[in-house]
Design an enzyme around this catalytic site. Structure first.
Site, PDB file in Angstrom:
ATOM      1  N   CYS A   1      60.529  54.569  72.802  1.00 55.43           N
ATOM      2  CA  CYS A   1      61.672  56.389  73.427  1.00 55.43           C
ATOM      3  C   CYS A   1      62.612  55.088  73.211  1.00 55.43           C
ATOM      4  CB  CYS A   1      60.778  56.662  74.948  1.00 55.43           C
ATOM      5  SG  CYS A   1      62.144  57.392  76.248  1.00 55.43           S
TER       6      CYS A   1
ATOM      7  N   CYS B   1      60.341  58.828  81.971  1.00 55.83           N
ATOM      8  CA  CYS B   1      61.365  58.168  82.017  1.00 55.83           C
ATOM      9  C   CYS B   1      62.782  58.043  82.954  1.00 55.83           C
ATOM     10  CB  CYS B   1      61.993  59.730  80.203  1.00 55.83           C
ATOM     11  SG  CYS B   1      62.719  58.320  78.845  1.00 55.83           S
TER      12      CYS B   1
ATOM     13  N   GLY C   1      33.708  72.699  85.336  1.00 59.99           N
ATOM     14  CA  GLY C   1      33.749  73.164  83.494  1.00 59.99           C
ATOM     15  C   GLY C   1      33.479  75.152  82.820  1.00 59.99           C
TER      16      GLY C   1
ATOM     17  N   CYS D   1      60.652  60.117  75.817  1.00 60.74           N
ATOM     18  CA  CYS D   1      59.606  60.710  76.831  1.00 60.74           C
ATOM     19  C   CYS D   1      59.661  62.439  77.160  1.00 60.74           C
ATOM     20  CB  CYS D   1      59.104  59.942  77.973  1.00 60.74           C
ATOM     21  SG  CYS D   1      59.311  58.183  77.916  1.00 60.74           S
TER      22      CYS D   1
ATOM     23  N   CYS E   1      63.724  54.913  77.523  1.00 61.31           N
ATOM     24  CA  CYS E   1      64.020  53.749  78.736  1.00 61.31           C
ATOM     25  C   CYS E   1      62.511  52.924  77.730  1.00 61.31           C
ATOM     26  CB  CYS E   1      62.601  55.003  79.065  1.00 61.31           C
ATOM     27  SG  CYS E   1      61.223  54.702  78.560  1.00 61.31           S
TER      28      CYS E   1
END
Lengths: 282, 194
Positions: A240, A271, A31, A265, A243
């Site tokens: 979606c 997808c 980080g 998506c 899909c």
């Protein structure tokens, strides 16, 4: 085919060594933003020069590279960067998340879970999570040194006081390994939980801001929140349109000028493979 | 210096450096995992192949190197191949190469500042044996739960030192253990239970 007029991976070896040393320190201090000597690349700043430099320093001839831009393999930024590495390294490229060993991404984490043999490299525009609250680098550096992140908590609190909820939907600040406040690059906060305890190594490159940082595998990444206002991800009432997925991140697409719209998506590989899976089953 | 007797470096500097770096990156991001790092064509005497490869891959004219008395003879080889600057004071070193028999001097290495914890030494320690699966129990970032690795040649003093090093976080040094072609990383975040 590799263009032999370029060094492997475009960068010169001394630059790669400098970046590699920065990456190793970044991994050792999860980080923390390691400063590095960012080079001019044949793309303008803001087009992923940080991610490209990290990828160029890490990539080897046996890697399989996937490049995505907001989840899509076929948008201009992804296509350009993929072609850049095809030309300068000759590596195999893929659109399938599961086949890739290196994934360079602009602002998404793929829906398909990553594995231990993968490394994901984020393109980062603003690596300093405190920059909008405190523009002086000297001050933010001291805040990180002292782990003094009250300013960010006040910002989240003010959001709650004003709007009733934290009004950040992307680049939602996270705490890495309980020590460093980190900008998760502007991924949607939907993807934040995927960063935590991920089996893959996560590297972040910011070219213009000249910073590299990292989240090692199996490292705790916590989205900031309050006990009475826990962290929540976006949800959609729609599925979606292509899909039928109800668990992926959806983009809203306007289809005409009479208010027509559809949700699909953002991850094109996810997808696409769901759609072809359905066809085979039918 | 007799160049003919110096020994060759990487046979393919670009690809060998990359392979070694990826080994080191995997070792440091997954502590306790023992990885293989490709060596140079000719390894100087008394130096582990992986330690030598790591030095060739990461050192250049921008870095300083401290060599322990036992490994001082490698100085000419590494200076020639990398252009690094040799220093005699531990506190000036970006990288250090030493043998586990000489460990207790670790306190003298630079561990960075609170503002710049990355400006710290990376210490490469040659050990007689390195084997995953048994021995010390490691935990921390990069490790799922805990992992065991047997590192030979470490004295009690090293574990005391490592406790102090961990307490300094985010400051601290990072260690690579090298044995023959094998490499194991120990970033400052890793907790060791004997």
């Amino acid at each position: 085919m590799r263009d032999v007029n370029y060094n492997f991976g475009y960068l010169d070896e001394r630059t790669k060594r400098m970046i590699r040393r920065a990456i190793l320190k970044a991994v050792a201090i999860p980080g923390y933003q390691v400063p590095f000597g960012s080079r001019e690349m044949p793309l303008p700043y803001g087009w992923g020069t940080g991610g490209i430099q990290v990828t160029a320093s890490v990539i080897g001839p046996n890697d399989v590279l996937k490049v995505i831009d907001q989840g899509a393999d076929d948008t201009v930024n992804a296509v350009n960067i993929r072609r850049f590495f095809q030309r300068t390294t000759g590596v195999t490229t893929t659109q399938r998340t599961a086949d890739a060993t290196l994934i360079q991404t602009r602002h998404r984490i793929p829906e398909t879970p990553l594995t231990e043999r993968q490394t994901i490299i984020y393109q980062v525009p603003v690596p300093e999570p405190l920059q909008r609250l405190e523009p002086r680098e000297l001050e933010t550096r001291r805040m990180h040194a002292l782990a003094e992140y009250g300013l960010m908590h006040v910002k989240l609190y003010e959001d709650i006081a004003r709007y009733g909820h934290v009004a950040a939907t992307y680049d939602y600040p996270v705490m890495v390994n309980g020590r460093y406040l980190m900008a998760p690059s502007p991924i949607p906060k939907f993807d934040n939980p995927k960063m935590s305890m991920n089996p893959a190594l996560q590297l972040f490159g910011a070219g213009r801001e000249k910073r590299i940082y990292a989240v090692p595998p199996y490292t705790k990444v916590e989205s900031l929140a309050f006990d009475d206002h826990p962290f929540e991800v976006q949800r959609w009432t729609a599925a979606c349109a292509l899909c039928g997925s109800r668990s992926s991140f959806l983009d809203e697409i306007v289809t005409d000028d009479r208010g027509g719209r559809m949700f699909v998506c953002s991850d094109t590989d996810y997808c696409g493979s769901r759609q072809s899976g359905k066809e085979e089953a039918a | 210096m007799n160049l003919a007797r110096l020994g060759a470096g990487f046979s393919s500097p670009v690809l060998d450096s990359q392979r070694t770096f990826r080994g080191a990156l995997e070792a440091l991001s997954r502590p306790g995992r023992v990885v293989t790092a490709g060596g140079p064509a000719e390894v100087p005497r008394n130096v582990a192949e992986s330690a030598c490869a790591l030095a060739l891959a990461l050192l250049d004219q921008d870095t300083t190197l401290w060599l322990s008395p036992l490994l001082a003879p490698v100085g000419g080889y590494l200076r020639f191949h990398t252009g690094c600057r040799l220093v005699s004071q531990e506190a000036e070193a970006d990288f250090a190469l030493l043998d586990s028999a000489e460990l207790p001097s670790l306190d003298l290495f630079r561990c960075g500042s609170d503002e710049y914890p990355d400006r710290s030494a990376t210490v490469i320690v040659q050990v007689p044996t390195l084997e995953a699966g048994s021995g010390l129990r490691l935990s921390g970032p990069g490790i799922r739960g805990s992992v065991r690795v047997a590192i030979g040649g470490l004295h009690e003093a090293f574990f005391l030192y490592w406790g102090r090093n961990r307490a300094l976080f985010p400051r601290g040094i990072d260690v690579f253990f090298a044995c023959g072609p094998l490499l194991c990383g120990l970033p400052r975040t890793t907790r060791i239970e004997v």
